[in-house]
Design a protein around this motif. Sequence first.
Motif, mmCIF file in Angstrom:
data_model
loop_
_atom_site.group_PDB
_atom_site.id
_atom_site.type_symbol
_atom_site.label_atom_id
_atom_site.label_comp_id
_atom_site.label_asym_id
_atom_site.label_seq_id
_atom_site.Cartn_x
_atom_site.Cartn_y
_atom_site.Cartn_z
ATOM 1 N N GLY A 1 0.811 -1.212 0.000
ATOM 2 C CA GLY A 1 0.000 0.000 0.000
ATOM 3 C C GLY A 1 0.841 1.257 0.000
ATOM 4 O O GLY A 1 0.502 2.246 -0.659
ATOM 5 N N GLY A 2 1.957 1.231 0.739
ATOM 6 C CA GLY A 2 2.848 2.384 0.764
ATOM 7 C C GLY A 2 3.462 2.662 -0.590
ATOM 8 O O GLY A 2 3.593 3.825 -1.002
ATOM 9 N N LEU B 1 11.197 8.110 -0.211
ATOM 10 C CA LEU B 1 10.537 8.651 0.965
ATOM 11 C C LEU B 1 9.016 8.617 0.809
ATOM 12 O O LEU B 1 8.286 8.484 1.792
ATOM 13 C CB LEU B 1 11.022 10.081 1.224
ATOM 14 C CG LEU B 1 10.788 10.643 2.631
ATOM 15 C CD1 LEU B 1 11.338 9.702 3.691
ATOM 16 C CD2 LEU B 1 11.427 12.016 2.754
ATOM 17 N N ALA B 2 8.537 8.716 -0.424
ATOM 18 C CA ALA B 2 7.093 8.638 -0.669
ATOM 19 C C ALA B 2 6.547 7.287 -0.223
ATOM 20 O O ALA B 2 5.499 7.206 0.440
ATOM 21 C CB ALA B 2 6.804 8.870 -2.148
ATOM 22 N N MET B 3 7.249 6.212 -0.557
ATOM 23 C CA MET B 3 6.827 4.876 -0.137
ATOM 24 C C MET B 3 6.971 4.719 1.370
ATOM 25 O O MET B 3 6.079 4.157 2.033
ATOM 26 C CB MET B 3 7.649 3.808 -0.857
ATOM 27 C CG MET B 3 7.337 2.387 -0.423
ATOM 28 S SD MET B 3 8.290 1.176 -1.371
ATOM 29 C CE MET B 3 7.858 -0.342 -0.509
ATOM 30 N N LEU B 4 8.066 5.224 1.928
ATOM 31 C CA LEU B 4 8.312 5.086 3.361
ATOM 32 C C LEU B 4 7.214 5.760 4.179
ATOM 33 O O LEU B 4 6.688 5.196 5.140
ATOM 34 C CB LEU B 4 9.675 5.680 3.717
ATOM 35 C CG LEU B 4 10.145 5.482 5.159
ATOM 36 C CD1 LEU B 4 10.371 4.004 5.449
ATOM 37 C CD2 LEU B 4 11.424 6.273 5.410
ATOM 38 N N ILE B 5 6.841 6.968 3.787
ATOM 39 C CA ILE B 5 5.786 7.690 4.498
ATOM 40 C C ILE B 5 4.437 7.005 4.278
ATOM 41 O O ILE B 5 3.627 6.881 5.204
ATOM 42 C CB ILE B 5 5.745 9.161 4.043
ATOM 43 C CG1 ILE B 5 7.016 9.889 4.506
ATOM 44 C CG2 ILE B 5 4.503 9.868 4.580
ATOM 45 C CD1 ILE B 5 7.158 11.302 3.955
ATOM 46 N N GLY B 6 4.193 6.527 3.069
ATOM 47 C CA GLY B 6 2.925 5.855 2.786
ATOM 48 C C GLY B 6 2.722 4.595 3.599
ATOM 49 O O GLY B 6 1.640 4.359 4.154
ATOM 50 N N GLN B 7 3.773 3.769 3.698
ATOM 51 C CA GLN B 7 3.609 2.535 4.472
ATOM 52 C C GLN B 7 3.509 2.840 5.963
ATOM 53 O O GLN B 7 2.802 2.164 6.703
ATOM 54 C CB GLN B 7 4.736 1.532 4.170
ATOM 55 C CG GLN B 7 6.133 1.942 4.573
ATOM 56 C CD GLN B 7 6.455 1.627 6.019
ATOM 57 O OE1 GLN B 7 5.788 0.812 6.644
ATOM 58 N NE2 GLN B 7 7.461 2.289 6.554
ATOM 59 N N ALA B 8 4.196 3.906 6.413
ATOM 60 C CA ALA B 8 4.113 4.289 7.815
ATOM 61 C C ALA B 8 2.712 4.789 8.171
ATOM 62 O O ALA B 8 2.219 4.554 9.284
ATOM 63 C CB ALA B 8 5.147 5.371 8.131
#
Length: 285
Positions: A107-108, A252-259
């Motif tokens: 999802g992230g 960072l887009a994926m990291l923030i999304g999964q978080a």
Amino acid sequence: MNTAYAEVIGDPIAQSKSPAIHGFWLEKLGLDGSYGRSLVAPADLPDYLARVRDQENWRGCNVTMPHKQAIMPLLDAIDPLAARIGAVNTVVRGDDGRLTGYNTDAGGFLEPLAARLAEKHYFRMARVLGTGGAARAIVAALSDRGCVIVLAGRDPAKARALLDELAKGTDHHAIALDHFADPTDFAFDDREDCLDLIVNASPLGMAGQPELAFDFSHAPPGSVVYDIVTHPLDTPFLQRARAAGFATIDGLAMLIGQAAEAFERFFGVAPPREHDAELRARLTA
């Protein structure tokens, strides 16, 4: 009342940005909660889970290497998507102490692509570079969104096996990673209603790793180039993509999304995403 607490576990763990991300959201929301990190060696993982399942204020943890697979048989339940991907990166404690594993990487990864994926396309193709754990989540996510996948790895047989296991449909392709290193004169379909993605799902380009060898003659017109590496954030791969005129998405887009997905499971409220620009500035300062 005990303060709600969550954390990230791994070995090593000092490099994780998760405490900064979750701490930022807790601060913005004014929630009575906290988020930390714990160094958990592989041999200590069972004892760690036995200890935290009895702590009522422990809401769960994010899971990083090397525990994403090893933790699965130690949990009480596994979400179907995590079971399919074969990796857990989020564990949530229920009120009864049961521990459930989820995978928020898929999802992230998709989150920054949501607007494009909401559109209708004549054709969707994703060239995914790498066959490791991150690639598993990405292949599952993209095939679920109707993408034909070209999966490139050092071992094409491993890439083929990964596609056969995880990708829906039968029209996907496995190829050697070095295929993309040399120029091509292939005449790509340039219709505007096609969606083409180029995704680096490998560690190549990460600090201390060799650069990813990719010639952008392999990228169809209008491609979106996505690199999940976060250190450095602006990789040479992304720099060359922008120089070639392509839109880019960083790790960072994926990291923030999964978080964000994990945060809501831990604390019962969606994070304040209207502050993403400020969060990015803090993480990259």
